[in-house]
Motif scaffolding. Sequence first.
Motif, PDB file in Angstrom:
ATOM      1  N   HIS A 142       0.832  -1.208   0.000  1.00  0.00           N
ATOM      2  CA  HIS A 142       0.000   0.000   0.000  1.00  0.00           C
ATOM      3  C   HIS A 142       0.865   1.256   0.000  1.00  0.00           C
ATOM      4  O   HIS A 142       0.597   2.218  -0.738  1.00  0.00           O
ATOM      5  CB  HIS A 142      -0.917   0.011   1.233  1.00  0.00           C
ATOM      6  CG  HIS A 142      -2.287  -0.506   0.963  1.00  0.00           C
ATOM      7  ND1 HIS A 142      -3.128   0.056   0.014  1.00  0.00           N
ATOM      8  CD2 HIS A 142      -2.977  -1.530   1.516  1.00  0.00           C
ATOM      9  CE1 HIS A 142      -4.278  -0.594  -0.001  1.00  0.00           C
ATOM     10  NE2 HIS A 142      -4.210  -1.569   0.889  1.00  0.00           N
ATOM     11  N   LEU A 143       1.892   1.266   0.836  1.00  0.00           N
ATOM     12  CA  LEU A 143       2.774   2.426   0.933  1.00  0.00           C
ATOM     13  C   LEU A 143       3.453   2.711  -0.402  1.00  0.00           C
ATOM     14  O   LEU A 143       3.505   3.863  -0.866  1.00  0.00           O
ATOM     15  CB  LEU A 143       3.828   2.186   2.018  1.00  0.00           C
ATOM     16  CG  LEU A 143       4.881   3.284   2.189  1.00  0.00           C
ATOM     17  CD1 LEU A 143       4.239   4.581   2.646  1.00  0.00           C
ATOM     18  CD2 LEU A 143       5.950   2.832   3.197  1.00  0.00           C
ATOM     19  N   ASN A 144       3.959   1.655  -1.031  1.00  0.00           N
ATOM     20  CA  ASN A 144       4.654   1.839  -2.304  1.00  0.00           C
ATOM     21  C   ASN A 144       3.697   2.247  -3.418  1.00  0.00           C
ATOM     22  O   ASN A 144       4.064   3.036  -4.300  1.00  0.00           O
ATOM     23  CB  ASN A 144       5.402   0.555  -2.684  1.00  0.00           C
ATOM     24  CG  ASN A 144       6.730   0.425  -1.968  1.00  0.00           C
ATOM     25  OD1 ASN A 144       7.722   1.027  -2.341  1.00  0.00           O
ATOM     26  ND2 ASN A 144       6.742  -0.355  -0.893  1.00  0.00           N
ATOM     27  N   LEU A 145       2.477   1.719  -3.396  1.00  0.00           N
ATOM     28  CA  LEU A 145       1.491   2.132  -4.400  1.00  0.00           C
ATOM     29  C   LEU A 145       1.125   3.605  -4.229  1.00  0.00           C
ATOM     30  O   LEU A 145       0.991   4.336  -5.211  1.00  0.00           O
ATOM     31  CB  LEU A 145       0.236   1.270  -4.279  1.00  0.00           C
ATOM     32  CG  LEU A 145       0.128   0.065  -5.215  1.00  0.00           C
ATOM     33  CD1 LEU A 145      -1.135  -0.720  -4.899  1.00  0.00           C
ATOM     34  CD2 LEU A 145       0.143   0.486  -6.679  1.00  0.00           C
ATOM     35  N   THR A 146       0.964   4.027  -2.976  1.00  0.00           N
ATOM     36  CA  THR A 146       0.643   5.437  -2.713  1.00  0.00           C
ATOM     37  C   THR A 146       1.735   6.348  -3.246  1.00  0.00           C
ATOM     38  O   THR A 146       1.472   7.357  -3.922  1.00  0.00           O
ATOM     39  CB  THR A 146       0.468   5.664  -1.199  1.00  0.00           C
ATOM     40  OG1 THR A 146      -0.598   4.838  -0.717  1.00  0.00           O
ATOM     41  CG2 THR A 146       0.140   7.123  -0.909  1.00  0.00           C
ATOM     42  N   THR A 147       2.982   5.981  -2.963  1.00  0.00           N
ATOM     43  CA  THR A 147       4.130   6.764  -3.443  1.00  0.00           C
ATOM     44  C   THR A 147       4.191   6.763  -4.966  1.00  0.00           C
ATOM     45  O   THR A 147       4.466   7.797  -5.597  1.00  0.00           O
ATOM     46  CB  THR A 147       5.432   6.188  -2.870  1.00  0.00           C
ATOM     47  OG1 THR A 147       5.359   6.200  -1.445  1.00  0.00           O
ATOM     48  CG2 THR A 147       6.628   7.015  -3.326  1.00  0.00           C
ATOM     49  N   LEU A 148       3.916   5.603  -5.548  1.00  0.00           N
ATOM     50  CA  LEU A 148       3.965   5.485  -7.013  1.00  0.00           C
ATOM     51  C   LEU A 148       2.920   6.386  -7.665  1.00  0.00           C
ATOM     52  O   LEU A 148       3.216   7.122  -8.617  1.00  0.00           O
ATOM     53  CB  LEU A 148       3.739   4.027  -7.406  1.00  0.00           C
ATOM     54  CG  LEU A 148       3.852   3.659  -8.894  1.00  0.00           C
ATOM     55  CD1 LEU A 148       4.383   2.238  -9.033  1.00  0.00           C
ATOM     56  CD2 LEU A 148       2.496   3.747  -9.572  1.00  0.00           C
ATOM     57  N   PHE A 149       1.680   6.349  -7.164  1.00  0.00           N
ATOM     58  CA  PHE A 149       0.610   7.183  -7.742  1.00  0.00           C
ATOM     59  C   PHE A 149       0.915   8.674  -7.570  1.00  0.00           C
ATOM     60  O   PHE A 149       0.653   9.479  -8.476  1.00  0.00           O
ATOM     61  CB  PHE A 149      -0.728   6.859  -7.080  1.00  0.00           C
ATOM     62  CG  PHE A 149      -1.325   5.553  -7.522  1.00  0.00           C
ATOM     63  CD1 PHE A 149      -1.386   5.208  -8.870  1.00  0.00           C
ATOM     64  CD2 PHE A 149      -1.835   4.662  -6.596  1.00  0.00           C
ATOM     65  CE1 PHE A 149      -1.937   4.009  -9.280  1.00  0.00           C
ATOM     66  CE2 PHE A 149      -2.390   3.457  -6.998  1.00  0.00           C
ATOM     67  CZ  PHE A 149      -2.438   3.134  -8.342  1.00  0.00           C
ATOM     68  N   TRP A 150       1.457   9.031  -6.418  1.00  0.00           N
ATOM     69  CA  TRP A 150       1.669  10.432  -6.104  1.00  0.00           C
ATOM     70  C   TRP A 150       2.899  11.001  -6.819  1.00  0.00           C
ATOM     71  O   TRP A 150       2.819  11.986  -7.559  1.00  0.00           O
ATOM     72  CB  TRP A 150       1.802  10.580  -4.579  1.00  0.00           C
ATOM     73  CG  TRP A 150       2.113  11.975  -4.117  1.00  0.00           C
ATOM     74  CD1 TRP A 150       1.732  13.154  -4.702  1.00  0.00           C
ATOM     75  CD2 TRP A 150       2.873  12.335  -2.961  1.00  0.00           C
ATOM     76  NE1 TRP A 150       2.193  14.222  -3.997  1.00  0.00           N
ATOM     77  CE2 TRP A 150       2.898  13.756  -2.915  1.00  0.00           C
ATOM     78  CE3 TRP A 150       3.513  11.621  -1.961  1.00  0.00           C
ATOM     79  CZ2 TRP A 150       3.570  14.448  -1.899  1.00  0.00           C
ATOM     80  CZ3 TRP A 150       4.171  12.316  -0.948  1.00  0.00           C
ATOM     81  CH2 TRP A 150       4.192  13.724  -0.926  1.00  0.00           C
ATOM     82  N   LYS A 151       4.044  10.355  -6.631  1.00  0.00           N
ATOM     83  CA  LYS A 151       5.289  10.928  -7.135  1.00  0.00           C
ATOM     84  C   LYS A 151       5.585  10.541  -8.583  1.00  0.00           C
ATOM     85  O   LYS A 151       6.181  11.327  -9.316  1.00  0.00           O
ATOM     86  CB  LYS A 151       6.451  10.498  -6.243  1.00  0.00           C
ATOM     87  CG  LYS A 151       6.385  11.100  -4.847  1.00  0.00           C
ATOM     88  CD  LYS A 151       7.631  10.748  -4.036  1.00  0.00           C
ATOM     89  CE  LYS A 151       7.609  11.415  -2.675  1.00  0.00           C
ATOM     90  NZ  LYS A 151       8.816  11.089  -1.874  1.00  0.00           N
ATOM     91  N   ARG A 152       5.181   9.337  -8.989  1.00  0.00           N
ATOM     92  CA  ARG A 152       5.535   8.852 -10.320  1.00  0.00           C
ATOM     93  C   ARG A 152       4.479   9.163 -11.364  1.00  0.00           C
ATOM     94  O   ARG A 152       4.791   9.440 -12.515  1.00  0.00           O
ATOM     95  CB  ARG A 152       5.776   7.339 -10.272  1.00  0.00           C
ATOM     96  CG  ARG A 152       6.973   6.918  -9.438  1.00  0.00           C
ATOM     97  CD  ARG A 152       8.270   7.142 -10.177  1.00  0.00           C
ATOM     98  NE  ARG A 152       9.394   6.462  -9.554  1.00  0.00           N
ATOM     99  CZ  ARG A 152      10.584   6.332 -10.117  1.00  0.00           C
ATOM    100  NH1 ARG A 152      10.816   6.835 -11.311  1.00  0.00           N
ATOM    101  NH2 ARG A 152      11.564   5.714  -9.491  1.00  0.00           N
ATOM    102  N   LYS A 153       3.202   9.065 -10.953  1.00  0.00           N
ATOM    103  CA  LYS A 153       2.122   9.243 -11.918  1.00  0.00           C
ATOM    104  C   LYS A 153       1.369  10.556 -11.732  1.00  0.00           C
ATOM    105  O   LYS A 153       0.555  10.919 -12.569  1.00  0.00           O
ATOM    106  CB  LYS A 153       1.146   8.066 -11.820  1.00  0.00           C
ATOM    107  CG  LYS A 153       1.796   6.707 -12.128  1.00  0.00           C
ATOM    108  CD  LYS A 153       0.814   5.558 -12.054  1.00  0.00           C
ATOM    109  CE  LYS A 153      -0.135   5.554 -13.232  1.00  0.00           C
ATOM    110  NZ  LYS A 153      -1.008   4.343 -13.245  1.00  0.00           N
ATOM    111  N   GLY A 154       1.617  11.255 -10.621  1.00  0.00           N
ATOM    112  CA  GLY A 154       0.947  12.527 -10.367  1.00  0.00           C
ATOM    113  C   GLY A 154      -0.543  12.387 -10.146  1.00  0.00           C
ATOM    114  O   GLY A 154      -1.305  13.343 -10.332  1.00  0.00           O
ATOM    115  N   ASP A 155      -0.978  11.201  -9.737  1.00  0.00           N
ATOM    116  CA  ASP A 155      -2.406  10.938  -9.527  1.00  0.00           C
ATOM    117  C   ASP A 155      -2.697  11.057  -8.038  1.00  0.00           C
ATOM    118  O   ASP A 155      -2.677  10.076  -7.289  1.00  0.00           O
ATOM    119  CB  ASP A 155      -2.752   9.540 -10.042  1.00  0.00           C
ATOM    120  CG  ASP A 155      -4.250   9.281 -10.082  1.00  0.00           C
ATOM    121  OD1 ASP A 155      -4.991   9.994  -9.358  1.00  0.00           O
ATOM    122  OD2 ASP A 155      -4.669   8.363 -10.805  1.00  0.00           O
TER     123      ASP A 155
END
Length: 201
Positions: free
Chosen positions: A179-192
Motif C-alpha cells: 500500500h505504501l509503495n502504491l501510494t508513493t507510485l501514484f503520487w510521485k511517479r504518476k501525479g495521480d
Amino acid sequence: FRSALLEVTRKLNGTSRGDVRGVLGEACRVLERENEAVGWWMQAIDEYRASADKESEFETWWRLQEYALKLGDAEKMVAYGKACLASAPDKIPDHQLGSRYKLTAFGHKMLEQLAEAILMFHRAADLFRTDEEWSNVVGECCLEAGILEEELGLIAEAEKDFEEVLRSSGGSHTYWLAHLNLTTLFWKRKGDLGAAARNAD
C-alpha cells in the motif's frame, strides 16, 4: 584420520564417497574453515555427478548457497543458486525451487543487477503460487520485484506487482508495504493524487 577415511571410501560407490566428503565439508563449516568446507562440498558434487545422483548434487548446491548467504557473498549466492537450479531433478517440489530462485534474486539485488533480480523474483512467485501452503511467499516476491521495477522506472510493471501483493496472503507487514509503495507510485511517479489518497486510506 581424514586420509584414512578417504582411503576407506575408495571401496564405496560414488554416492557414498560423495556423502563422506559432504560430512567433511560440514565439519569444516562448523570449524569456520570456509575454503576447506567449500572444497569438500565441491568434491562431493563431483562424486554425485559421476554417479548421476542429481538429488544429492542439488542438495549440496543448496547447502553451498545457504553458506554463501551466511557469509554475505552475493556473487557465490548467485553462482551456487544457478548451479542448484540447473541440477534440480524433476521430482523436486515447486516451493523448494522457488526458495532457490528467491535467494538467487536477493544475490542479484545485492550486486545491483536489478533486471536479473526482478526475473528471479517473478519466477519464484510463479513457483510458490502452485502450492497453497506457500502462497504467502508470493506477496513477498512480488513486493521485492515491484520495488526494483519502480527503481528502474518500470511504473506499469511495479503497479501490477504491488496490486498482486494486495491480492495475496503475504501478511500484514507485506500488505502495508505494498500500500505504501502504491501510494508513493501514484503520487510521485504518476501525479495521480486522487489514486494516492484512495490507496492511502
